[in-house]
Write a protein that holds these residues in place. Structure first.
Motif, PDB file in Angstrom:
ATOM      1  N   GLY A  56      78.987  35.920  59.295  1.00 53.50           N
ATOM      2  CA  GLY A  56      77.608  35.840  59.763  1.00 53.50           C
ATOM      3  C   GLY A  56      77.514  35.101  61.077  1.00 53.50           C
ATOM      4  O   GLY A  56      78.474  35.008  61.831  1.00 53.50           O
ATOM      5  N   THR A  57      76.333  34.537  61.331  1.00 52.25           N
ATOM      6  CA  THR A  57      76.053  33.794  62.552  1.00 52.25           C
ATOM      7  C   THR A  57      75.587  32.394  62.189  1.00 52.25           C
ATOM      8  O   THR A  57      74.765  32.232  61.295  1.00 52.25           O
ATOM      9  CB  THR A  57      74.956  34.492  63.380  1.00 52.25           C
ATOM     10  OG1 THR A  57      75.382  35.822  63.670  1.00 52.25           O
ATOM     11  CG2 THR A  57      74.674  33.753  64.668  1.00 52.25           C
ATOM     12  N   VAL A  58      76.106  31.408  62.888  1.00 52.76           N
ATOM     13  CA  VAL A  58      75.631  30.035  62.740  1.00 52.76           C
ATOM     14  C   VAL A  58      74.931  29.653  64.036  1.00 52.76           C
ATOM     15  O   VAL A  58      75.435  29.924  65.120  1.00 52.76           O
ATOM     16  CB  VAL A  58      76.770  29.040  62.405  1.00 52.76           C
ATOM     17  CG1 VAL A  58      77.858  29.044  63.463  1.00 52.76           C
ATOM     18  CG2 VAL A  58      76.223  27.630  62.210  1.00 52.76           C
ATOM     19  N   SER A  59      73.736  29.074  63.902  1.00 51.18           N
ATOM     20  CA  SER A  59      72.987  28.565  65.049  1.00 51.18           C
ATOM     21  C   SER A  59      72.637  27.117  64.779  1.00 51.18           C
ATOM     22  O   SER A  59      72.322  26.756  63.643  1.00 51.18           O
ATOM     23  CB  SER A  59      71.708  29.370  65.273  1.00 51.18           C
ATOM     24  OG  SER A  59      72.014  30.711  65.554  1.00 51.18           O
ATOM     25  N   ILE A  60      72.686  26.302  65.820  1.00 49.70           N
ATOM     26  CA  ILE A  60      72.347  24.889  65.690  1.00 49.70           C
ATOM     27  C   ILE A  60      71.203  24.586  66.649  1.00 49.70           C
ATOM     28  O   ILE A  60      71.243  24.958  67.821  1.00 49.70           O
ATOM     29  CB  ILE A  60      73.554  23.991  65.996  1.00 49.70           C
ATOM     30  CG1 ILE A  60      74.706  24.329  65.032  1.00 49.70           C
ATOM     31  CG2 ILE A  60      73.164  22.516  65.879  1.00 49.70           C
ATOM     32  CD1 ILE A  60      75.971  23.562  65.301  1.00 49.70           C
ATOM     33  N   TYR A  61      70.175  23.908  66.099  1.00 49.68           N
ATOM     34  CA  TYR A  61      68.971  23.579  66.851  1.00 49.68           C
ATOM     35  C   TYR A  61      68.734  22.077  66.835  1.00 49.68           C
ATOM     36  O   TYR A  61      69.078  21.391  65.868  1.00 49.68           O
ATOM     37  CB  TYR A  61      67.738  24.242  66.218  1.00 49.68           C
ATOM     38  CG  TYR A  61      67.809  25.739  66.188  1.00 49.68           C
ATOM     39  CD1 TYR A  61      67.305  26.509  67.232  1.00 49.68           C
ATOM     40  CD2 TYR A  61      68.376  26.407  65.100  1.00 49.68           C
ATOM     41  CE1 TYR A  61      67.365  27.891  67.205  1.00 49.68           C
ATOM     42  CE2 TYR A  61      68.440  27.794  65.065  1.00 49.68           C
ATOM     43  CZ  TYR A  61      67.933  28.520  66.117  1.00 49.68           C
ATOM     44  OH  TYR A  61      67.993  29.895  66.087  1.00 49.68           O
ATOM     45  N   THR A  62      68.105  21.576  67.890  1.00 52.99           N
ATOM     46  CA  THR A  62      67.603  20.205  67.872  1.00 52.99           C
ATOM     47  C   THR A  62      66.391  20.183  66.947  1.00 52.99           C
ATOM     48  O   THR A  62      65.855  21.230  66.586  1.00 52.99           O
ATOM     49  CB  THR A  62      67.175  19.744  69.275  1.00 52.99           C
ATOM     50  OG1 THR A  62      66.067  20.544  69.697  1.00 52.99           O
ATOM     51  CG2 THR A  62      68.318  19.829  70.269  1.00 52.99           C
ATOM     52  N   ILE A  63      65.925  19.002  66.621  1.00 50.78           N
ATOM     53  CA  ILE A  63      64.740  18.926  65.763  1.00 50.78           C
ATOM     54  C   ILE A  63      63.481  19.388  66.486  1.00 50.78           C
ATOM     55  O   ILE A  63      62.468  19.654  65.851  1.00 50.78           O
ATOM     56  CB  ILE A  63      64.548  17.517  65.152  1.00 50.78           C
ATOM     57  CG1 ILE A  63      64.444  16.464  66.236  1.00 50.78           C
ATOM     58  CG2 ILE A  63      65.661  17.185  64.189  1.00 50.78           C
ATOM     59  CD1 ILE A  63      64.042  15.101  65.734  1.00 50.78           C
ATOM     60  N   THR A  64      63.556  19.533  67.805  1.00 50.71           N
ATOM     61  CA  THR A  64      62.419  20.063  68.556  1.00 50.71           C
ATOM     62  C   THR A  64      62.504  21.575  68.744  1.00 50.71           C
ATOM     63  O   THR A  64      61.648  22.166  69.372  1.00 50.71           O
ATOM     64  CB  THR A  64      62.305  19.382  69.933  1.00 50.71           C
ATOM     65  OG1 THR A  64      63.507  19.607  70.668  1.00 50.71           O
ATOM     66  CG2 THR A  64      62.024  17.889  69.787  1.00 50.71           C
ATOM     67  N   GLY A  65      63.558  22.191  68.195  1.00 49.29           N
ATOM     68  CA  GLY A  65      63.655  23.646  68.218  1.00 49.29           C
ATOM     69  C   GLY A  65      64.497  24.249  69.323  1.00 49.29           C
ATOM     70  O   GLY A  65      64.582  25.463  69.441  1.00 49.29           O
ATOM     71  N   ASP A  66      65.144  23.422  70.150  1.00 47.14           N
ATOM     72  CA  ASP A  66      66.009  23.952  71.204  1.00 47.14           C
ATOM     73  C   ASP A  66      67.340  24.397  70.609  1.00 47.14           C
ATOM     74  O   ASP A  66      67.996  23.628  69.903  1.00 47.14           O
ATOM     75  CB  ASP A  66      66.275  22.889  72.275  1.00 47.14           C
ATOM     76  CG  ASP A  66      65.017  22.468  73.005  1.00 47.14           C
ATOM     77  OD1 ASP A  66      64.180  23.349  73.278  1.00 47.14           O
ATOM     78  OD2 ASP A  66      64.867  21.266  73.285  1.00 47.14           O
TER      79      ASP A  66
END
Length: 108
Positions: A56-66
């Motif tokens: 699959g795909t892993v995405s990592i975001y800041t808590i502000t959504g970036d």
């Protein structure tokens, strides 16, 4: 426009905007298909498939959504390098053909 989460197995999961950036996530989900460890992490964490379909795909975001990272993963275990991330809390989103799982991870 903000969509108030999405439904999986009859449960609301997260709160998302129309561009799929998470504004909030649940603390846990009983239906995770993956284990993420260690958490808290220092310079990397591992995604371990709890089924035989670890793709699959892993995405990592800041808590502000970036979005900071988005990459494909495959196999029983995949290591994700977060050594260039600042210390703090991040949102990890795993997308597979089976489900979408979201978890908070802490980088120490």
């Amino acid at each position: 426009e903000i969509l108030i989460g999405y439904i999986r197995d009859g449960k609301q999961i997260g709160t998302i905007t129309d561009d799929s950036v998470f504004l909030s996530v649940p603390q846990y989900s009983k239906t995770f298909l993956y284990r993420i460890f260690p958490n808290p992490a220092n310079d990397h964490f591992t995604i371990e498939s709890l089924s035989n379909k670890g793709k699959g795909t892993v995405s990592i975001y800041t808590i502000t959504g970036d979005e900071l990272l988005s990459q494909q993963f495959q196999g029983d275990k995949t290591t994700i390098d977060i050594s260039n991330f600042a210390k703090g809390v991040y949102i990890v989103k795993l997308i597979t053909d089976q489900a979408i799982d979201v978890v908070k991870i802490v980088r120490e």
